[in-house]
Design a protein around this motif. Structure first.
Motif, PDB file in Angstrom:
ATOM      1  N   LYS B 467      43.160 103.195   6.518  1.00 40.17           N
ATOM      2  CA  LYS B 467      42.733 104.559   6.193  1.00 40.17           C
ATOM      3  C   LYS B 467      41.659 104.530   5.104  1.00 40.17           C
ATOM      4  O   LYS B 467      41.602 103.604   4.294  1.00 40.17           O
ATOM      5  CB  LYS B 467      43.927 105.389   5.720  1.00 40.17           C
ATOM      6  N   VAL B 468      40.828 105.568   5.096  1.00 40.06           N
ATOM      7  CA  VAL B 468      39.795 105.685   4.069  1.00 40.06           C
ATOM      8  C   VAL B 468      40.228 106.791   3.111  1.00 40.06           C
ATOM      9  O   VAL B 468      40.295 107.958   3.511  1.00 40.06           O
ATOM     10  CB  VAL B 468      38.425 106.052   4.703  1.00 40.06           C
ATOM     11  N   PHE B 469      40.546 106.399   1.879  1.00 40.98           N
ATOM     12  CA  PHE B 469      40.975 107.370   0.863  1.00 40.98           C
ATOM     13  C   PHE B 469      42.145 108.216   1.390  1.00 40.98           C
ATOM     14  O   PHE B 469      42.230 109.416   1.150  1.00 40.98           O
ATOM     15  CB  PHE B 469      39.769 108.259   0.502  1.00 40.98           C
ATOM     16  N   GLY B 470      43.022 107.558   2.154  1.00 36.35           N
ATOM     17  CA  GLY B 470      44.208 108.243   2.697  1.00 36.35           C
ATOM     18  C   GLY B 470      43.967 108.958   4.022  1.00 36.35           C
ATOM     19  O   GLY B 470      44.889 109.535   4.581  1.00 36.35           O
ATOM     20  N   PHE B 471      42.732 108.948   4.522  1.00 40.12           N
ATOM     21  CA  PHE B 471      42.423 109.675   5.761  1.00 40.12           C
ATOM     22  C   PHE B 471      42.275 108.735   6.952  1.00 40.12           C
ATOM     23  O   PHE B 471      41.716 107.647   6.823  1.00 40.12           O
ATOM     24  CB  PHE B 471      41.134 110.495   5.586  1.00 40.12           C
ATOM     25  N   HIS B 472      42.774 109.178   8.133  1.00 39.07           N
ATOM     26  CA  HIS B 472      42.675 108.383   9.358  1.00 39.07           C
ATOM     27  C   HIS B 472      41.200 108.185   9.755  1.00 39.07           C
ATOM     28  O   HIS B 472      40.392 109.102   9.555  1.00 39.07           O
ATOM     29  CB  HIS B 472      43.376 109.106  10.523  1.00 39.07           C
ATOM     30  N   PRO B 473      40.859 107.028  10.368  1.00 41.95           N
ATOM     31  CA  PRO B 473      39.472 106.800  10.807  1.00 41.95           C
ATOM     32  C   PRO B 473      38.958 107.917  11.726  1.00 41.95           C
ATOM     33  O   PRO B 473      37.799 108.303  11.647  1.00 41.95           O
ATOM     34  CB  PRO B 473      39.550 105.477  11.574  1.00 41.95           C
ATOM     35  N   GLY B 474      39.844 108.440  12.580  1.00 44.72           N
ATOM     36  CA  GLY B 474      39.437 109.488  13.517  1.00 44.72           C
ATOM     37  C   GLY B 474      38.990 110.753  12.799  1.00 44.72           C
ATOM     38  O   GLY B 474      38.059 111.438  13.236  1.00 44.72           O
ATOM     39  N   ILE B 475      39.661 111.088  11.686  1.00 45.32           N
ATOM     40  CA  ILE B 475      39.296 112.291  10.913  1.00 45.32           C
ATOM     41  C   ILE B 475      37.940 112.064  10.243  1.00 45.32           C
ATOM     42  O   ILE B 475      37.074 112.947  10.247  1.00 45.32           O
ATOM     43  CB  ILE B 475      40.382 112.592   9.845  1.00 45.32           C
ATOM     44  N   ILE B 476      37.763 110.866   9.679  1.00 42.31           N
ATOM     45  CA  ILE B 476      36.483 110.550   9.019  1.00 42.31           C
ATOM     46  C   ILE B 476      35.349 110.619  10.052  1.00 42.31           C
ATOM     47  O   ILE B 476      34.296 111.201   9.800  1.00 42.31           O
ATOM     48  CB  ILE B 476      36.530 109.127   8.392  1.00 42.31           C
ATOM     49  N   ALA B 477      35.586 110.029  11.241  1.00 43.47           N
ATOM     50  CA  ALA B 477      34.538 109.973  12.271  1.00 43.47           C
ATOM     51  C   ALA B 477      34.259 111.347  12.883  1.00 43.47           C
ATOM     52  O   ALA B 477      33.165 111.591  13.394  1.00 43.47           O
ATOM     53  CB  ALA B 477      34.947 108.985  13.364  1.00 43.47           C
ATOM     54  N   LEU B 478      35.254 112.239  12.811  1.00 40.19           N
ATOM     55  CA  LEU B 478      35.062 113.575  13.403  1.00 40.19           C
ATOM     56  C   LEU B 478      33.979 114.362  12.658  1.00 40.19           C
ATOM     57  O   LEU B 478      33.265 115.169  13.256  1.00 40.19           O
ATOM     58  CB  LEU B 478      36.396 114.345  13.394  1.00 40.19           C
ATOM     59  N   GLY B 479      33.822 114.085  11.358  1.00 39.11           N
ATOM     60  CA  GLY B 479      32.785 114.769  10.557  1.00 39.11           C
ATOM     61  C   GLY B 479      31.394 114.547  11.155  1.00 39.11           C
ATOM     62  O   GLY B 479      30.727 115.513  11.571  1.00 39.11           O
ATOM     63  N   PRO B 480      30.932 113.267  11.217  1.00 39.77           N
ATOM     64  CA  PRO B 480      29.622 113.011  11.832  1.00 39.77           C
ATOM     65  C   PRO B 480      29.541 113.480  13.283  1.00 39.77           C
ATOM     66  O   PRO B 480      28.495 113.971  13.718  1.00 39.77           O
ATOM     67  CB  PRO B 480      29.496 111.485  11.770  1.00 39.77           C
ATOM     68  N   ASN B 481      30.645 113.347  14.021  1.00 39.33           N
ATOM     69  CA  ASN B 481      30.682 113.807  15.416  1.00 39.33           C
ATOM     70  C   ASN B 481      30.348 115.301  15.477  1.00 39.33           C
ATOM     71  O   ASN B 481      29.458 115.734  16.218  1.00 39.33           O
ATOM     72  CB  ASN B 481      32.082 113.510  15.975  1.00 39.33           C
ATOM     73  N   LEU B 482      31.038 116.102  14.637  1.00 35.25           N
ATOM     74  CA  LEU B 482      30.784 117.554  14.610  1.00 35.25           C
ATOM     75  C   LEU B 482      29.360 117.844  14.150  1.00 35.25           C
ATOM     76  O   LEU B 482      28.676 118.708  14.704  1.00 35.25           O
ATOM     77  CB  LEU B 482      31.783 118.238  13.665  1.00 35.25           C
ATOM     78  N   GLY B 483      28.911 117.087  13.118  1.00 35.58           N
ATOM     79  CA  GLY B 483      27.554 117.285  12.581  1.00 35.58           C
ATOM     80  C   GLY B 483      26.508 117.090  13.665  1.00 35.58           C
ATOM     81  O   GLY B 483      25.646 117.955  13.884  1.00 35.58           O
TER      82      GLY B 483
END
Lengths: 61, 512
Positions: B467-483
């Motif tokens: 995890k990155v800073f407690g967050f799942h990779p999928g949540i982190i990757a969803l940011g750029p995906n949405l952007g």
């Protein structure tokens, strides 16, 4: 927007970040912060149920 | 489940009859078939009423091994696993965002697979293929995990035979599953879902009462664990740390958005007989997290207080120890355990079968029928779907047997939710934002999936425990995906407007 705001408030209240770290309150067998979390979850369920039924009626209803 | 008291011959007979009854359900479901079409096989024709839909949605969200996996999780991290209550509630909240609209579209256009919606919404064949590939990868992973869990459960019931029990268990259970699934399709799966859901809920409620009877009240267990926390500095009962709170947020978002995008969950939205039915079932579902999750939470807390000592991966065996305590407690306890074990095995099979049905429908309709249009009739496609189910299952059974000693490898490769999260723009945004562009969704999906896999497998210095800073990779990757999806959609829209205004201008000039 109003519904989103309600869910955001419930999300903030559901996560026990605001509880004192050394709280030892136990109520009905559960720690106090767990009870508050359960209550918030039940509130979220009630809000969801109301939201599901208050939306404009669809043609097949 | 390696700690159980060995089952008697009578108990084995009961388990065999219970599992055998699934074949009967499959046969009755076949008799209830109204037509030999893909729609009847994969979506049970005109769909399900409130109670059936509710039971199958319940079984889709809470699979057979949820109960003991969550008991193990509570045993490891303590009361902080109450987060499961929130992420299971979040699933229904997310359904609210798209399920009613998707259901109406599905009824109007006769959708069968998730790819049908993508095709209807974006008219982009490449996007349909990409979304289907992501879903097939997720489902194959899901199915493999279920098969391995079934094998381990059988091994736990008959530990003396070791690997042989695992192999034979996987093969026999897969065969039963294939038989009733092929006979009755979605109808058989939903009926078994309903049966197992009911038996498990009642069985676990009685189990909790027996645990209280055996060990004492929950309050006593909480006080004992509180004392341990205060003396050792652990946080099994005390308020979770800031890091744990961040993880809660990640879990709520990841599971909330991920689970409702499972292909079998989407197909259940299609399978509701009407919007009213769907809404009623979802209303019932909204109230299920509290009783269901509290049962596994209480079982885990009781085990943590009274059966301490298991750590790390072995803590997953705690459910077996809890059952052993109940077995030894009374004859009624022993009978209850046999019933629960049978229902868990059947629920695992039912969960695996619904994934298999979904998988075969997507391979048949979104891959084969798109590549070779009009090559097969509706009946032919249904037969092909059944054959594909067989092939996929044989492949996954071989994989489950080959990888049986490499469960850590399987766990490492398990990126189901991280990948499903990347489908949020395609389904949830797509249904709510008319201007969303298919090409933009495709670009965002590629960016999201690539980034999620790089974070998960890239061995990066800022990734801790996956995890990155407690967050799942999928949540982190969803940011750029949405952007990427939003920006490209806006760009494509402005380009389209520009082309349209140029066209209008030239038409106006030509008119005089």
């Amino acid at each position: 927007m109003g519904l989103l705001l309600i869910y955001l408030i419930l999300l903030c209240l559901g996560i026990p970040w605001y509880w004192p770290a050394d709280s030892t309150l136990v109520w009905m067998g559960f720690p106090g912060w767990v009870i508050s979390s359960i209550v918030v979850s039940i509130l979220a369920s009630i809000v969801t149920a109301i939201a599901l039924h208050s939306k404009a009626r669809a043609p097949d209803e | 489940m390696n700690n159980l008291v060995p089952l008697s011959l009578g108990a084995w007979l009961f388990v065999s009859c219970y599992l055998g009854s699934l074949l009967l359900i499959g046969w009755i479901a076949k008799k209830a078939r109204t037509e030999n079409t893909m729609r009847d096989f994969y979506l049970a024709g005109n769909g399900f009423g409130t109670l059936m839909l509710f039971m199958t949605l319940f079984a889709t969200q809470y699979s057979g091994n949820t109960f003991f996996a969550f008991t193990g999780a509570t045993y490891r991290i303590g009361y902080a696993w109450i987060v499961s209550l929130h992420f299971m509630t979040a699933v229904i909240v997310v359904y609210l965002l798209f399920a009613p609209k998707l259901h109406l579209l599905a009824k109007k256009n006769g959708f069968l697979t998730p790819g049908d919606y993508i095709n209807n919404r974006y008219q982009n064949k490449l996007l349909v293929l990409l979304v289907t590939l992501v879903m097939v990868a997720v489902l194959a992973n899901f199915l493999l995990a279920q098969l391995m869990a079934m094998g381990r459960a059988m091994q736990g019931l008959n530990p003396e035979s070791g690997a042989t029990s695992y192999n034979v268990g996987v093969i026999i259970l897969a065969l039963i599953m294939l038989a009733y699934g092929t006979l009755g399709g979605m109808r058989a799966v939903v009926w078994t879902d309903a049966l197992q859901g009911g038996v498990l809920m009642i069985g676990f409620a009685v189990l909790i009462v027996m645990l209280f009877d055996r060990f004492g009240s929950l309050g006593k267990a909480t006080q004992m664990l509180m004392h341990v926390d205060l003396t050792t500095g652990s946080r099994k009962v005390l308020v979770p740390s800031a890091d744990q709170c961040r993880q809660w947020l990640s879990y709520i978002l990841a599971v909330g958005f991920g689970i409702c995008l499972y292909p079998q969950a989407i197909q259940r939205i299609y399978a509701a007989s009407s919007l009213k039915t769907l809404k009623h079932s979802m209303t019932l579902m909204a109230f299920m997290p509290v009783p269901t999750m509290l049962i596994s939470l209480i079982a885990g807390i009781m085990a943590l207080a009274y059966l301490p000592g298991l750590e790390g991966a072995s803590s997953d065996q705690i459910f077996g120890q809890v059952l052993r305590e109940v077995q030894l407690h009374s004859v009624l306890g022993n009978m209850l355990v046999v019933l629960i074990l049978s229902a868990i095995l059947a629920a695992m099979m039912s969960t695996a079968d619904s994934a298999l049905l979904s998988l075969s429908s997507m391979l048949t309709k979104d891959v084969f029928a798109k590549l070779f249009p009009q090559s097969l009739s509706e009946e032919g496609l249904t037969r092909l779907g059944k054959a594909l189910s067989c092939l996929m299952l044989v492949f996954l059974v071989v994989l489950a047997i080959t990888l049986k000693d490499k469960s850590s490898l399987v766990q490492l490769l398990d990126r189901k939710l991280d990948m499903l999260l990347q489908l949020v723009p395609a389904f949830i945004m797509g249904i709510n934002w008319k201007k969303l562009d298919g090409r933009a969704v495709m670009a965002g999906l590629i960016v999201g999936v690539t980034l999620a896999l790089i974070i998960a497998f890239g061995n990066l210095s800022f990734v801790t425990n996956g995890k990155v800073f407690g967050f799942h990779p999928g949540i982190i990757a969803l940011g750029p995906n949405l952007g990427v999806t939003i920006l490209l959609s806006l760009w494509f829209n402005s380009k389209r407007k520009l082309v349209k205004s140029n066209h209008d201008f030239s038409v106006k000039r030509k008119v005089p």
